[in-house]
Design a protein around this motif. Sequence first.
Motif, PDB file in Angstrom:
ATOM      1  N   PRO B   8      42.195  47.168  39.168  1.00  0.00           N
ATOM      2  CA  PRO B   8      43.009  46.191  39.894  1.00  0.00           C
ATOM      3  C   PRO B   8      44.498  46.479  39.724  1.00  0.00           C
ATOM      4  N   PRO B  10      47.166  44.983  38.568  1.00  0.00           N
ATOM      5  CA  PRO B  10      47.936  44.780  37.324  1.00  0.00           C
ATOM      6  C   PRO B  10      47.614  45.775  36.226  1.00  0.00           C
ATOM      7  N   PHE B  56      38.804  36.519  30.193  1.00  0.00           N
ATOM      8  CA  PHE B  56      39.370  36.419  31.540  1.00  0.00           C
ATOM      9  C   PHE B  56      39.161  37.690  32.366  1.00  0.00           C
ATOM     10  N   ASN B  58      36.622  39.970  34.362  1.00  0.00           N
ATOM     11  CA  ASN B  58      35.302  40.017  34.988  1.00  0.00           C
ATOM     12  C   ASN B  58      34.986  41.466  35.339  1.00  0.00           C
ATOM     13  N   ILE B  84      36.738  45.909  38.182  1.00  0.00           N
ATOM     14  CA  ILE B  84      37.328  45.069  37.142  1.00  0.00           C
ATOM     15  C   ILE B  84      38.228  44.062  37.850  1.00  0.00           C
ATOM     16  N   VAL B  85      37.992  42.775  37.619  1.00  0.00           N
ATOM     17  CA  VAL B  85      38.856  41.757  38.245  1.00  0.00           C
ATOM     18  C   VAL B  85      39.232  40.681  37.224  1.00  0.00           C
ATOM     19  N   PRO B  86      40.504  40.651  36.820  1.00  0.00           N
ATOM     20  CA  PRO B  86      40.961  39.540  35.983  1.00  0.00           C
ATOM     21  C   PRO B  86      40.780  38.226  36.746  1.00  0.00           C
ATOM     22  N   SER B  87      40.576  37.142  36.021  1.00  0.00           N
ATOM     23  CA  SER B  87      40.325  35.861  36.675  1.00  0.00           C
ATOM     24  C   SER B  87      41.599  35.308  37.307  1.00  0.00           C
ATOM     25  N   VAL B  88      41.410  34.440  38.295  1.00  0.00           N
ATOM     26  CA  VAL B  88      42.521  33.792  38.991  1.00  0.00           C
ATOM     27  C   VAL B  88      42.258  32.292  38.957  1.00  0.00           C
ATOM     28  N   ALA B  89      43.131  31.572  38.260  1.00  0.00           N
ATOM     29  CA  ALA B  89      42.950  30.131  38.101  1.00  0.00           C
ATOM     30  C   ALA B  89      44.279  29.502  37.713  1.00  0.00           C
ATOM     31  N   GLY B  90      44.298  28.182  37.676  1.00  0.00           N
ATOM     32  CA  GLY B  90      45.508  27.473  37.281  1.00  0.00           C
ATOM     33  C   GLY B  90      45.446  26.047  37.776  1.00  0.00           C
ATOM     34  N   GLY B  91      46.617  25.496  38.010  1.00  0.00           N
ATOM     35  CA  GLY B  91      46.690  24.122  38.500  1.00  0.00           C
ATOM     36  C   GLY B  91      47.862  23.388  37.890  1.00  0.00           C
ATOM     37  N   ARG B  92      48.278  22.318  38.539  1.00  0.00           N
ATOM     38  CA  ARG B  92      49.488  21.600  38.121  1.00  0.00           C
ATOM     39  C   ARG B  92      49.313  20.885  36.783  1.00  0.00           C
TER      40      ARG B  92
END
Lengths: 145, 92
Positions: B8, B10, B56, B58, B84-92
Motif C-alpha cells: 500500500p 504508506p 491495524f 490486514n 497488505i491494507v492498514p485499517s481505515v477508521a476514526g470518528g469525531r
Amino acid sequence: MALKIPAALLDQLRRHGEQTYPYECCGVLVGEFDSAGRKTVKAVVPCGNTRTDSPQNRYHIDPSELVRIQREAMLAGSDIAGFYHSHPDHPAQWSVTDLAEAHWTGCSYVITSVENGRAVLTNSFQLQDQVKDKDFENEVIEVSN
Amino acid sequence: MPIKVLIPTPLRPYAGNQSIIEVNAQTVGEALTALVAQHPDLRRHLFSEDGKLSSFVNVYLNDEDIRYLSKDATPVKETDTIAIVPSVAGGR
C-alpha cells in the motif's frame, strides 16, 4: 502539502455526508501522487460504514473494500491517495480518535462538517510519520474544474 | 514459488518505493518473512514488538482475510496475490 480535487468530486464527497447524516459517511480517494508527494484525486469511492454500533461518531471501512479498491486503482495506474469522512454536527477538524486510527502515512484524510444535514466546511489533513509519533498536518485543498 | 505482494502507498517508502514485490514462499507467513528480509524497514510497520502482525494491519490472500483462513499457515499458489491494507477508521 496540497490535495488537488475536481469540484464535482469534492461535491460528491460532501453530498455523501449529507446523505448519511446524522451518521458519519466514509470513502476512499483514488488518485495520483507526483514526485513531490502532492496528490490529485481522480475518483471518489463511497464506502459503507461498518461501525453500526456507533455510526453517529465513528467510522470504519471494511478492509475487503480497501483491498478491492486498491487492486482496481493499481490496475488503472492510480493509487489510494486518501480517505474522507464526515463529522455530523461537529467541526471539520481531526479528533484524537481520527489520529489514533490513522495509519496511511502520506495520504490525505478529508473531513467535512455536516450541520443539521447540510455540509459546511471541508478540510484536509495529511498523515505524517514523525520519528516517534505520527501527526496530522493541515493541507490545502486545491479545487479544479 | 514466486508470489506477488501488493504494497500500500504508506509502506512503499520502506519497500524501495515498489508497489508490487515478488517473494518466494509456500505460505502467507513465509511470504511476509521474506518480504521483511528483503526490506527490513517494513518490520516496524507490519509487526508489533512481540513479532505478531499489528492489529491495524490486514493481510488478504486474494479476496480473503487470512484471519479467517489459516492465518500465517495459509498456503499460497503462484497465481495468488497477497494484499497488505492498514485499517481505515476514526470518528469525531
